[in-house]
Design a protein around this motif. Structure first.
Motif, PDB file in Angstrom:
ATOM      1  N   LEU A  73      57.878  84.383  59.778  1.00  0.00           N
ATOM      2  CA  LEU A  73      58.681  83.625  58.515  1.00  0.00           C
ATOM      3  C   LEU A  73      58.260  82.500  59.536  1.00  0.00           C
ATOM      4  O   LEU A  73      59.023  81.765  58.047  1.00  0.00           O
ATOM      5  N   ALA A  74      57.676  82.127  60.097  1.00  0.00           N
ATOM      6  CA  ALA A  74      57.613  80.841  60.455  1.00  0.00           C
ATOM      7  C   ALA A  74      56.706  80.062  59.542  1.00  0.00           C
ATOM      8  O   ALA A  74      56.338  79.241  58.752  1.00  0.00           O
ATOM      9  N   LEU A  75      55.280  80.942  59.956  1.00  0.00           N
ATOM     10  CA  LEU A  75      53.851  80.727  58.637  1.00  0.00           C
ATOM     11  C   LEU A  75      54.862  80.102  57.262  1.00  0.00           C
ATOM     12  O   LEU A  75      53.992  79.589  56.404  1.00  0.00           O
ATOM     13  N   TRP A  76      55.661  81.599  56.497  1.00  0.00           N
ATOM     14  CA  TRP A  76      56.893  81.287  55.308  1.00  0.00           C
ATOM     15  C   TRP A  76      57.339  79.917  54.910  1.00  0.00           C
ATOM     16  O   TRP A  76      56.941  79.468  54.259  1.00  0.00           O
ATOM     17  N   VAL A  77      57.721  79.763  56.217  1.00  0.00           N
ATOM     18  CA  VAL A  77      58.986  78.452  56.223  1.00  0.00           C
ATOM     19  C   VAL A  77      57.361  77.153  56.283  1.00  0.00           C
ATOM     20  O   VAL A  77      57.644  75.986  54.954  1.00  0.00           O
TER      21      VAL A  77
ATOM     22  N   LYS B 120      55.954  76.259  52.724  1.00  0.00           N
ATOM     23  CA  LYS B 120      57.301  76.420  52.154  1.00  0.00           C
ATOM     24  C   LYS B 120      57.681  74.282  51.897  1.00  0.00           C
ATOM     25  O   LYS B 120      57.830  73.949  51.203  1.00  0.00           O
ATOM     26  N   LEU B 121      57.653  74.371  53.572  1.00  0.00           N
ATOM     27  CA  LEU B 121      57.907  72.654  53.422  1.00  0.00           C
ATOM     28  C   LEU B 121      56.003  72.155  53.698  1.00  0.00           C
ATOM     29  O   LEU B 121      56.169  70.676  53.236  1.00  0.00           O
ATOM     30  N   VAL B 122      55.044  72.111  53.848  1.00  0.00           N
ATOM     31  CA  VAL B 122      53.959  71.426  53.231  1.00  0.00           C
ATOM     32  C   VAL B 122      53.330  71.878  51.646  1.00  0.00           C
ATOM     33  O   VAL B 122      53.079  72.935  52.272  1.00  0.00           O
ATOM     34  N   SER B 123      53.176  70.363  52.205  1.00  0.00           N
ATOM     35  CA  SER B 123      52.338  70.938  50.525  1.00  0.00           C
ATOM     36  C   SER B 123      50.496  71.371  50.898  1.00  0.00           C
ATOM     37  O   SER B 123      50.154  70.686  51.766  1.00  0.00           O
ATOM     38  N   GLY B 124      49.677  72.021  50.395  1.00  0.00           N
ATOM     39  CA  GLY B 124      48.206  72.420  50.300  1.00  0.00           C
ATOM     40  C   GLY B 124      47.762  73.794  51.362  1.00  0.00           C
ATOM     41  O   GLY B 124      47.193  73.792  51.808  1.00  0.00           O
ATOM     42  N   ILE B 125      49.204  74.030  52.452  1.00  0.00           N
ATOM     43  CA  ILE B 125      49.835  75.316  52.605  1.00  0.00           C
ATOM     44  C   ILE B 125      49.844  76.475  51.596  1.00  0.00           C
ATOM     45  O   ILE B 125      50.497  75.883  51.685  1.00  0.00           O
TER      46      ILE B 125
ATOM     47  N   ILE C 242      47.169  69.594  61.079  1.00  0.00           N
ATOM     48  CA  ILE C 242      47.770  68.718  61.251  1.00  0.00           C
ATOM     49  C   ILE C 242      49.899  69.090  60.841  1.00  0.00           C
ATOM     50  O   ILE C 242      50.305  69.304  62.013  1.00  0.00           O
ATOM     51  N   TRP C 243      49.259  68.958  59.906  1.00  0.00           N
ATOM     52  CA  TRP C 243      51.060  68.754  59.522  1.00  0.00           C
ATOM     53  C   TRP C 243      52.054  70.372  59.662  1.00  0.00           C
ATOM     54  O   TRP C 243      53.039  70.171  60.412  1.00  0.00           O
TER      55      TRP C 243
ATOM     56  N   ILE D 181      52.453  71.176  62.855  1.00  0.00           N
ATOM     57  CA  ILE D 181      53.426  70.548  64.032  1.00  0.00           C
ATOM     58  C   ILE D 181      55.080  71.082  63.817  1.00  0.00           C
ATOM     59  O   ILE D 181      55.612  71.533  64.352  1.00  0.00           O
ATOM     60  N   VAL D 182      55.124  71.529  62.206  1.00  0.00           N
ATOM     61  CA  VAL D 182      56.348  72.660  61.602  1.00  0.00           C
ATOM     62  C   VAL D 182      56.001  73.816  62.375  1.00  0.00           C
ATOM     63  O   VAL D 182      57.059  73.986  62.251  1.00  0.00           O
ATOM     64  N   LEU D 183      54.950  74.187  62.652  1.00  0.00           N
ATOM     65  CA  LEU D 183      54.870  75.417  62.623  1.00  0.00           C
ATOM     66  C   LEU D 183      55.747  75.971  64.150  1.00  0.00           C
ATOM     67  O   LEU D 183      56.030  76.091  64.934  1.00  0.00           O
ATOM     68  N   SER D 184      54.996  74.356  64.705  1.00  0.00           N
ATOM     69  CA  SER D 184      55.402  74.354  66.396  1.00  0.00           C
ATOM     70  C   SER D 184      56.675  74.455  66.425  1.00  0.00           C
ATOM     71  O   SER D 184      57.545  74.974  66.790  1.00  0.00           O
ATOM     72  N   VAL D 185      57.442  74.145  65.318  1.00  0.00           N
ATOM     73  CA  VAL D 185      59.392  73.795  65.469  1.00  0.00           C
ATOM     74  C   VAL D 185      59.729  74.767  65.308  1.00  0.00           C
ATOM     75  O   VAL D 185      60.852  75.127  65.240  1.00  0.00           O
ATOM     76  N   VAL D 186      59.509  75.064  64.129  1.00  0.00           N
ATOM     77  CA  VAL D 186      59.708  75.966  63.403  1.00  0.00           C
ATOM     78  C   VAL D 186      59.709  77.585  64.307  1.00  0.00           C
ATOM     79  O   VAL D 186      60.946  78.545  65.065  1.00  0.00           O
TER      80      VAL D 186
END
Length: 126
Positions: free
Chosen positions: A13-17, A20-25, A107-108, A111-116
């Motif tokens: 779920l975290a990877l899916w989010v 959706k939030l980071v372009s390029g992945i 990198i982004w 960071i987003v994965l850590s927060v989610v």
């Protein structure tokens, strides 16, 4: 076994989010929704294995960089774990996690994965 399934689902779920939030992945492959969910869960398990086996070795080798950067190098190590997961799924199958650039996207994404993941850990009990 149930704990493993919950953790794999939360990581998926975290990877899916993150996708959706980071372009390029993005997740690649799967025609139906069920196949996409399966791909996300398999990538989450591969990511967990990479984190369990490779990450401690990389952390030990890069310990001086952790000290010099006061722990900020942890973001780069997490990005490297995402990058390794992407390369494993990309080079062994025609589906999985796709990351277009390490220095911006990974990198982004780390960071987003850590927060989610932190937010999910607050919601999901141990």
């Amino acid at each position: 076994m149930v704990q493993f399934a919950i953790r794999a689902g939360a990581t998926g779920l975290a990877l899916w989010v993150v996708t959706k939030l980071v372009s390029g992945i993005a997740f690649v492959g799967g025609d139906s929704t069920l196949q996409r969910v399966g791909i996300i869960l398999v990538v989450a398990v591969i990511f967990g294995v990479v984190n369990a086996i490779v990450k401690p070795i990389v952390q030990l080798i890069s310990l001086p960089l952790y000290i010099v950067t006061l722990g900020l190098f942890h973001v780069v190590v997490n990005a490297l774990m995402l990058w390794i997961t992407s390369r494993i799924t990309e080079n062994t199958t025609h589906w999985g996690l796709y990351i277009d650039d390490f220095w911006f996207t990974a990198i982004w994404a780390s960071i987003v994965l850590s927060v989610v993941s932190w937010l999910l850990s607050l919601v999901i009990p141990d």
